[in-house]
Design an enzyme around this catalytic site. Sequence first.
Site: not given
Length: 224
Positions: A32, A59, A61-64, A68, A115, A184, A204-205
Amino acid sequence: MSNPVYLALDLPQLDAAKALAEQVRAHIGGIKLGLEFFCAHGHHGVHEIAHLGLPIFLDLKLHDIPNTVAGAMQAIHVLEPAIVTVHASGGRAMMEDAKAAAANGTRVVAVTMLTSMDDRDLMQTGVAGKAHDQVLRLAELAQTAGLDGIVCSGHEVGSVHRQWKDGFFVVPGLRMGNNGTGDQKRVVTPRQARDDGASVLVVGRPISRADDPAAAARAIEATL
């Protein structure tokens, strides 16, 4: 999917990111790449990671507005991502256009609620009620818009799976039992998320910050 674990590879240095991915590649199913990585390294960085031969999850996170977002989707065709995220709160028209503009073979999934947020955070955005209920509402909207699935926490994935039998569900914010939660708030273990219907487990971590990332990835894989 033989191994549902996707490593969240959001490191600012490309060489370090490639080295980490090489260390754990035998124990993960994909990678990712989020906003931090994409803003730092762009298309070149994605191509460099893709050379490892693992599926790429962008990842972003498209938001428009719908036009667009559709244009952004078309711009990343060349990267051949396996998965791309948009925000469900962008609305049905935006999600429909995102899916229509996506490359063949790319799953488009909608982020429902981060999250890092809980009920109190949700209320501060002007949305009354429980995080669980908001996730279910947005999952239904994403399904109606024709998306492939959603991103949600392990707390909701079981309920969403019962509501959307053939959906594709990405669960981030996972922690092993002995890990702290960091920023988180709604976390579960990889095993619990998988049992409840998760298709992809984003880790991830617990891997990237482990003393031995390969051993950490192998330990998570063994629980599945």
